[in-house]
Design a protein around this motif. Structure first.
Motif, PDB file in Angstrom:
ATOM      1  N   LEU A  38      24.515  31.392  23.867  1.00 37.46           N
ATOM      2  CA  LEU A  38      23.913  30.062  23.760  1.00 37.46           C
ATOM      3  C   LEU A  38      22.980  29.951  22.555  1.00 37.46           C
ATOM      4  O   LEU A  38      23.063  28.969  21.798  1.00 37.46           O
ATOM      5  CB  LEU A  38      23.177  29.738  25.061  1.00 37.46           C
ATOM      6  N   PRO A  39      22.093  30.925  22.290  1.00 39.02           N
ATOM      7  CA  PRO A  39      21.272  30.834  21.077  1.00 39.02           C
ATOM      8  C   PRO A  39      22.111  30.808  19.795  1.00 39.02           C
ATOM      9  O   PRO A  39      21.783  30.083  18.855  1.00 39.02           O
ATOM     10  CB  PRO A  39      20.396  32.091  21.139  1.00 39.02           C
ATOM     11  N   GLU A  40      23.198  31.585  19.746  1.00 41.37           N
ATOM     12  CA  GLU A  40      24.051  31.590  18.559  1.00 41.37           C
ATOM     13  C   GLU A  40      24.739  30.242  18.363  1.00 41.37           C
ATOM     14  O   GLU A  40      24.889  29.769  17.227  1.00 41.37           O
ATOM     15  CB  GLU A  40      25.099  32.699  18.677  1.00 41.37           C
ATOM     16  N   LEU A  41      25.148  29.617  19.462  1.00 38.40           N
ATOM     17  CA  LEU A  41      25.754  28.292  19.366  1.00 38.40           C
ATOM     18  C   LEU A  41      24.763  27.286  18.803  1.00 38.40           C
ATOM     19  O   LEU A  41      25.096  26.486  17.920  1.00 38.40           O
ATOM     20  CB  LEU A  41      26.240  27.843  20.744  1.00 38.40           C
ATOM     21  N   CYS A  42      23.528  27.315  19.321  1.00 34.93           N
ATOM     22  CA  CYS A  42      22.514  26.370  18.841  1.00 34.93           C
ATOM     23  C   CYS A  42      22.188  26.618  17.369  1.00 34.93           C
ATOM     24  O   CYS A  42      21.977  25.664  16.611  1.00 34.93           O
ATOM     25  CB  CYS A  42      21.257  26.474  19.703  1.00 34.93           C
ATOM     26  N   GLN A  43      22.165  27.875  16.959  1.00 36.97           N
ATOM     27  CA  GLN A  43      21.937  28.185  15.545  1.00 36.97           C
ATOM     28  C   GLN A  43      23.052  27.606  14.678  1.00 36.97           C
ATOM     29  O   GLN A  43      22.790  27.059  13.602  1.00 36.97           O
ATOM     30  CB  GLN A  43      21.859  29.703  15.360  1.00 36.97           C
ATOM     31  N   ALA A  44      24.290  27.714  15.144  1.00 32.30           N
ATOM     32  CA  ALA A  44      25.415  27.189  14.382  1.00 32.30           C
ATOM     33  C   ALA A  44      25.324  25.668  14.258  1.00 32.30           C
ATOM     34  O   ALA A  44      25.588  25.109  13.184  1.00 32.30           O
ATOM     35  CB  ALA A  44      26.731  27.591  15.051  1.00 32.30           C
ATOM     36  N   ALA A  45      24.951  25.000  15.353  1.00 31.33           N
ATOM     37  CA  ALA A  45      24.822  23.541  15.310  1.00 31.33           C
ATOM     38  C   ALA A  45      23.705  23.122  14.363  1.00 31.33           C
ATOM     39  O   ALA A  45      23.865  22.190  13.565  1.00 31.33           O
ATOM     40  CB  ALA A  45      24.575  23.004  16.716  1.00 31.33           C
ATOM     41  N   ALA A  46      22.568  23.806  14.452  1.00 28.85           N
ATOM     42  CA  ALA A  46      21.431  23.467  13.589  1.00 28.85           C
ATOM     43  C   ALA A  46      21.782  23.663  12.115  1.00 28.85           C
ATOM     44  O   ALA A  46      21.393  22.855  11.263  1.00 28.85           O
ATOM     45  CB  ALA A  46      20.221  24.316  13.968  1.00 28.85           C
ATOM     46  N   ARG A  47      22.516  24.708  11.812  1.00 30.18           N
ATOM     47  CA  ARG A  47      22.911  24.980  10.421  1.00 30.18           C
ATOM     48  C   ARG A  47      23.853  23.898   9.897  1.00 30.18           C
ATOM     49  O   ARG A  47      23.767  23.480   8.740  1.00 30.18           O
ATOM     50  CB  ARG A  47      23.567  26.350  10.332  1.00 30.18           C
ATOM     51  N   CYS A  92      17.419  24.256  26.797  1.00 25.79           N
ATOM     52  CA  CYS A  92      16.311  23.606  26.086  1.00 25.79           C
ATOM     53  C   CYS A  92      15.537  24.605  25.229  1.00 25.79           C
ATOM     54  O   CYS A  92      15.130  24.288  24.103  1.00 25.79           O
ATOM     55  CB  CYS A  92      15.380  22.927  27.091  1.00 25.79           C
ATOM     56  N   CYS A  93      15.344  25.822  25.746  1.00 21.08           N
ATOM     57  CA  CYS A  93      14.646  26.843  24.957  1.00 21.08           C
ATOM     58  C   CYS A  93      15.440  27.214  23.713  1.00 21.08           C
ATOM     59  O   CYS A  93      14.880  27.313  22.613  1.00 21.08           O
ATOM     60  CB  CYS A  93      14.397  28.087  25.819  1.00 21.08           C
ATOM     61  N   ALA A  94      16.743  27.416  23.881  1.00 21.74           N
ATOM     62  CA  ALA A  94      17.577  27.798  22.738  1.00 21.74           C
ATOM     63  C   ALA A  94      17.612  26.690  21.689  1.00 21.74           C
ATOM     64  O   ALA A  94      17.589  26.955  20.486  1.00 21.74           O
ATOM     65  CB  ALA A  94      18.990  28.125  23.223  1.00 21.74           C
ATOM     66  N   LEU A  95      17.664  25.445  22.137  1.00 20.15           N
ATOM     67  CA  LEU A  95      17.677  24.323  21.203  1.00 20.15           C
ATOM     68  C   LEU A  95      16.371  24.260  20.413  1.00 20.15           C
ATOM     69  O   LEU A  95      16.382  24.160  19.172  1.00 20.15           O
ATOM     70  CB  LEU A  95      17.903  23.016  21.965  1.00 20.15           C
ATOM     71  N   ARG A  96      15.251  24.330  21.093  1.00 21.49           N
ATOM     72  CA  ARG A  96      13.963  24.216  20.406  1.00 21.49           C
ATOM     73  C   ARG A  96      13.733  25.361  19.435  1.00 21.49           C
ATOM     74  O   ARG A  96      13.142  25.169  18.361  1.00 21.49           O
ATOM     75  CB  ARG A  96      12.832  24.157  21.433  1.00 21.49           C
ATOM     76  N   GLU A  97      14.205  26.545  19.784  1.00 22.39           N
ATOM     77  CA  GLU A  97      14.013  27.699  18.907  1.00 22.39           C
ATOM     78  C   GLU A  97      14.776  27.559  17.597  1.00 22.39           C
ATOM     79  O   GLU A  97      14.449  28.237  16.614  1.00 22.39           O
ATOM     80  CB  GLU A  97      14.447  28.972  19.637  1.00 22.39           C
ATOM     81  N   THR A  98      15.774  26.674  17.565  1.00 21.29           N
ATOM     82  CA  THR A  98      16.546  26.468  16.336  1.00 21.29           C
ATOM     83  C   THR A  98      16.237  25.115  15.685  1.00 21.29           C
ATOM     84  O   THR A  98      16.968  24.673  14.802  1.00 21.29           O
ATOM     85  CB  THR A  98      18.054  26.562  16.629  1.00 21.29           C
TER      86      THR A  98
END
Length: 242
Positions: free
Chosen positions: A142-151, A172-178
């Motif tokens: 999930l954190p890697e997915l959010c990082q990819a979306a943010a990039r 929500c935590c993974a989203l905010r961290e990215t």
């Protein structure tokens, strides 16, 4: 086995394979969440055989959609669907791992994803590699997915996805961290008396804090028939969801 079906009378044709990703209610519900406008640049992260991309284009034909998936068998079918539907200029399919910087950084207004719901080790998994990757975060957390979306997103761009209610805090935590701020949340319930079975969430890159909780999306009426909104999501009646 390869199967072809039609989204709506006179609409786009989509394809799926029994060994890959079968169509799911989750994908149709997710396609109803983004606020679409002509000209938006959209990336479909983990696009599979392209159903979500085609659903968005069925709602708003003037999009420019790029799908990416790591399974060559899936991207081959997605490209075939783009060709058969005459969408060569609107739908581009890339083969590769979404965690790699393959997509142009900041090149999209909207990212969408129907991700795997379960962390590694949380239960039994299907035998096939493709089906395992669709269910488990073994190949993309999930954190890697959010990082990819943010990039992939421009500043102010939106990320829309579907997930399980029990993963809301993790999400929500993974989203905010990215740098993706949760902005809209919609619960999906079987009926008015049921607990939510899914969540639809929109986050915005660089957005200010403040989460709007929208009315629940009910799948069935009190007599067990599909709601008018579900019929519209499945294109069973004429209704503009843009």
């Amino acid at each position: 086995m390869e199967h072809w079906e039609v989204l709506a009378p006179g609409g786009y044709r989509f394809v799926y394979d029994d060994a890959l990703f079968r169509p799911s209610t989750d994908t149709f519900l997710l396609a109803s969440l983004p606020r679409l406008k002509p000209g938006l640049r959209v990336c479909d992260l983990g696009c599979g055989t392209g159903l979500l991309s085609l659903l968005l284009l069925q709602r708003q034909p003037a999009l420019f959609v790029t799908g990416i998936d790591r399974l060559p068998a899936a991207t081959e079918l997605a490209r075939k669907a783009a060709e058969i539907n005459g969408l060569a200029e609107r739908l581009t399919i890339c083969s590769g791992d979404l965690r790699d910087p393959l997509l142009p950084a900041g090149g999209f207004d909207l990212a969408v994803c129907n991700p795997p719901y379960y962390p590694v080790g949380s239960g039994g998994l299907p035998a096939g590699c493709a089906l395992r990757s669709a269910r488990s975060e073994a190949t993309c957390s999930l954190p890697e997915l959010c990082q990819a979306a943010a990039r992939a997103l421009r500043w102010g761009g939106s990320f829309c996805l579907v997930h399980k209610p029990e993963r809301l805090a993790d999400l929500c935590c993974a989203l905010r961290e990215t740098g993706l701020e949760p902005k809209r949340l919609r619960l999906v319930c079987k009926n008015a008396a049921s607990a939510p079975s899914l969540i639809l969430l929109e986050a915005r890159r660089g957005g200010r804090p403040g989460l709007a909780i929208e009315p629940a999306l009910l799948l069935q009426t009190s007599d067990g028939t599909p709601t008018a909104e579900v019929n519209a999501i499945y294109f069973r009646q004429q209704e503009d969801l843009s």
